[in-house]
Design a protein around this motif. Structure first.
Motif, PDB file in Angstrom:
ATOM      1  N   ALA A   7       0.878  -1.188   0.000  1.00 16.12           N
ATOM      2  CA  ALA A   7       0.000   0.000   0.000  1.00 16.12           C
ATOM      3  C   ALA A   7       0.906   1.225   0.000  1.00 16.12           C
ATOM      4  N   ASP A   9       1.195   4.574   0.251  1.00 14.84           N
ATOM      5  CA  ASP A   9       0.513   5.805   0.665  1.00 14.84           C
ATOM      6  C   ASP A   9       1.475   6.952   0.956  1.00 14.84           C
ATOM      7  N   LYS A  31      -0.708  -1.095  -4.361  1.00 16.65           N
ATOM      8  CA  LYS A  31      -1.995  -0.419  -4.205  1.00 16.65           C
ATOM      9  C   LYS A  31      -1.738   1.080  -4.084  1.00 16.65           C
ATOM     10  N   ASP A  57      -6.863   2.158  -5.521  1.00 12.92           N
ATOM     11  CA  ASP A  57      -7.774   2.115  -4.373  1.00 12.92           C
ATOM     12  C   ASP A  57      -8.513   3.447  -4.281  1.00 12.92           C
ATOM     13  N   LYS A  59     -11.867   3.339  -3.692  1.00  9.89           N
ATOM     14  CA  LYS A  59     -13.099   3.044  -2.938  1.00  9.89           C
ATOM     15  C   LYS A  59     -14.302   3.656  -3.629  1.00  9.89           C
ATOM     16  N   MET A 113     -14.415  -2.932   6.874  1.00 15.61           N
ATOM     17  CA  MET A 113     -13.105  -2.274   6.936  1.00 15.61           C
ATOM     18  C   MET A 113     -12.323  -2.680   8.183  1.00 15.61           C
ATOM     19  N   SER A 114     -11.007  -2.460   8.135  1.00 16.83           N
ATOM     20  CA  SER A 114     -10.107  -3.049   9.136  1.00 16.83           C
ATOM     21  C   SER A 114      -9.945  -2.223  10.402  1.00 16.83           C
ATOM     22  N   PRO A 167      -6.066  -5.866   4.182  1.00 24.01           N
ATOM     23  CA  PRO A 167      -5.255  -4.841   4.835  1.00 24.01           C
ATOM     24  C   PRO A 167      -5.409  -4.902   6.353  1.00 24.01           C
ATOM     25  N   VAL A 169      -2.397  -5.397   8.368  1.00 26.60           N
ATOM     26  CA  VAL A 169      -1.225  -6.099   8.915  1.00 26.60           C
ATOM     27  C   VAL A 169      -0.195  -5.074   9.401  1.00 26.60           C
ATOM     28  N   GLN A 172      -1.706  -1.638  11.883  1.00 26.27           N
ATOM     29  CA  GLN A 172      -3.043  -1.729  12.481  1.00 26.27           C
ATOM     30  C   GLN A 172      -3.187  -2.931  13.422  1.00 26.27           C
ATOM     31  N   ILE A 188      -2.256  -6.745   2.353  1.00 27.28           N
ATOM     32  CA  ILE A 188      -1.935  -5.391   1.871  1.00 27.28           C
ATOM     33  C   ILE A 188      -1.195  -4.693   3.013  1.00 27.28           C
ATOM     34  N   VAL A 189       0.034  -4.264   2.775  1.00 32.36           N
ATOM     35  CA  VAL A 189       0.808  -3.651   3.854  1.00 32.36           C
ATOM     36  C   VAL A 189       1.387  -2.309   3.399  1.00 32.36           C
ATOM     37  N   GLY A 190       1.152  -1.300   4.207  1.00 25.03           N
ATOM     38  CA  GLY A 190       1.645   0.036   3.904  1.00 25.03           C
ATOM     39  C   GLY A 190       2.755   0.476   4.837  1.00 25.03           C
ATOM     40  N   ARG A 191       2.369   1.100   5.967  1.00 28.12           N
ATOM     41  CA  ARG A 191       3.341   1.767   6.840  1.00 28.12           C
ATOM     42  C   ARG A 191       4.481   0.882   7.304  1.00 28.12           C
TER      43      ARG A 191
HETATM   44  P1  BMP Z   1      -1.253   0.327   6.581  1.00 27.55           P
HETATM   45  O1  BMP Z   1      -0.554  -1.016   6.377  1.00 27.55           O
HETATM   46  O2  BMP Z   1      -0.307   1.483   6.578  1.00 27.55           O
HETATM   47  O3  BMP Z   1      -2.211   0.315   7.714  1.00 27.55           O
HETATM   48  O4  BMP Z   1      -2.130   0.576   5.244  1.00 27.55           O
HETATM   49  C1  BMP Z   1      -3.262  -0.155   4.932  1.00 27.55           C
HETATM   50  C2  BMP Z   1      -3.805   0.304   3.600  1.00 27.55           C
HETATM   51  O5  BMP Z   1      -5.011  -0.389   3.313  1.00 27.55           O
HETATM   52  C3  BMP Z   1      -4.155   1.785   3.527  1.00 27.55           C
HETATM   53  O6  BMP Z   1      -3.927   2.211   2.187  1.00 27.55           O
HETATM   54  C4  BMP Z   1      -5.634   1.820   3.820  1.00 27.55           C
HETATM   55  O7  BMP Z   1      -6.256   2.924   3.209  1.00 27.55           O
HETATM   56  C5  BMP Z   1      -6.107   0.516   3.187  1.00 27.55           C
HETATM   57  N1  BMP Z   1      -7.310  -0.110   3.789  1.00 27.55           N
HETATM   58  C6  BMP Z   1      -7.343  -0.436   5.137  1.00 27.55           C
HETATM   59  O8  BMP Z   1      -6.389  -0.210   5.875  1.00 27.55           O
HETATM   60  N2  BMP Z   1      -8.471  -1.033   5.644  1.00 27.55           N
HETATM   61  C7  BMP Z   1      -9.560  -1.326   4.890  1.00 27.55           C
HETATM   62  O9  BMP Z   1     -10.521  -1.868   5.405  1.00 27.55           O
HETATM   63  C8  BMP Z   1      -9.524  -1.010   3.529  1.00 27.55           C
HETATM   64  C9  BMP Z   1      -8.390  -0.410   2.998  1.00 27.55           C
HETATM   65  O10 BMP Z   1      -8.339  -0.139   1.714  1.00 27.55           O
END
Ligand code: BMP
Length: 212
Positions: A7, A9, A31, A57, A59, A113-114, A167, A169, A172, A188-191
């Motif tokens: 991800a 971002d 993503k 993404d 949405k 959503m997560s 997402p 992981v 969060q 899906i992993v971002g930060r």
């Molecule tokens: P991170 O690993 O930094 O928490 O990023 C998660 C990514 O997934 C972000 O781009 C967020 O917008 C997206 N996302 C999420 O965290 N939860 C959801 O339910 C849906 C998402 O698209």
């Protein structure tokens, strides 16, 4: 298959391209969402698709005609997939799937959503949205790595044909291995990756956790 989606971002082109290049061996796709595209324009998608397939993404959550216009822009920029909401209803989703079928691309539908607030309104409808994703011919759904038990529930509804991208992981609190065991196809992993001193090492560590 690495089971890992980055991800991305970050909000500027230079960092985006640097990180994408650093982790390209470990990720199956990237993503890209509002933070980067509002910062740099849709042209960044055209650049990133040279490195890895891009899932846009946005949405998507509008009337069918507006959804169609959004999907056309995104797929014309080279994205291989798009993330849409499902709560706008079947006609809106159908519109996205139709454009995706014309382009040979994927539609992923958000089920629940997560983040903590993701249970407030999504919880009662997540299963219905998952069913609709199957009926509409979507490629997959988005389900929360922060709640592997919900991924299990949603897997039961969608069967094996649709993919689950997950997402939540790391930053969060979710675990990659746990959510893969619960039935997710990709995390899906971002930060945890792009804020790491070594994005490549961070990505490799997540891959190793999933035995990929
Ligand atoms: P991170 O690993 O930094 O928490 O990023 C998660 C990514 O997934 C972000 O781009 C967020 O917008 C997206 N996302 C999420 O965290 N939860 C959801 O339910 C849906 C998402 O698209």
């Amino acid at each position: 298959k690495n089971r890992l989606i980055l991800a991305l971002d970050v909000t500027d082109r230079e960092n985006a391209l640097r990180i994408a290049n650093e982790v390209s061996d470990y990720v199956d796709s990237i993503k890209v969402g509002y933070p980067l595209v509002l910062g740099e324009g849709l042209g960044i998608v055209k650049e990133l698709v040279e490195i890895a397939p891009v899932i846009a993404d946005f949405k998507v959550a509008d009337i069918p005609n507006t959804d169609r216009l959004i999907c056309e822009h995104v797929f014309n920029a080279g994205a291989a997939g798009i993330i849409t909401h499902g709560f706008t209803g079947r006609d809106s989703l159908d519109s996205c799937v139709k454009v995706a079928n014309d382009f040979g691309t994927d539609v992923y539908v958000v089920t629940e959503m997560s983040h903590p607030g993701g249970v407030e309104f999504f919880r009662p409808v997540a299963e219905d949205i998952a069913k609709m994703a199957v009926e509409a011919g979507a490629s997959g759904v988005v389900a929360p790595a922060t709640r592997p038990e919900r991924v299990k529930d949603i897997r039961k509804i969608i069967g094996e044909e649709l993919s689950i991208i997950s997402p939540g992981v790391g930053a969060q609190g979710g675990s990659a291995a746990d959510v893969i065991r619960a039935g997710a196809d990709w995390v899906i992993v971002g930060r945890s990756i792009y804020n790491s001193d070594s994005p490549a090492e961070a990505a490799k560590k997540i891959c190793d956790e999933m035995n990929c």
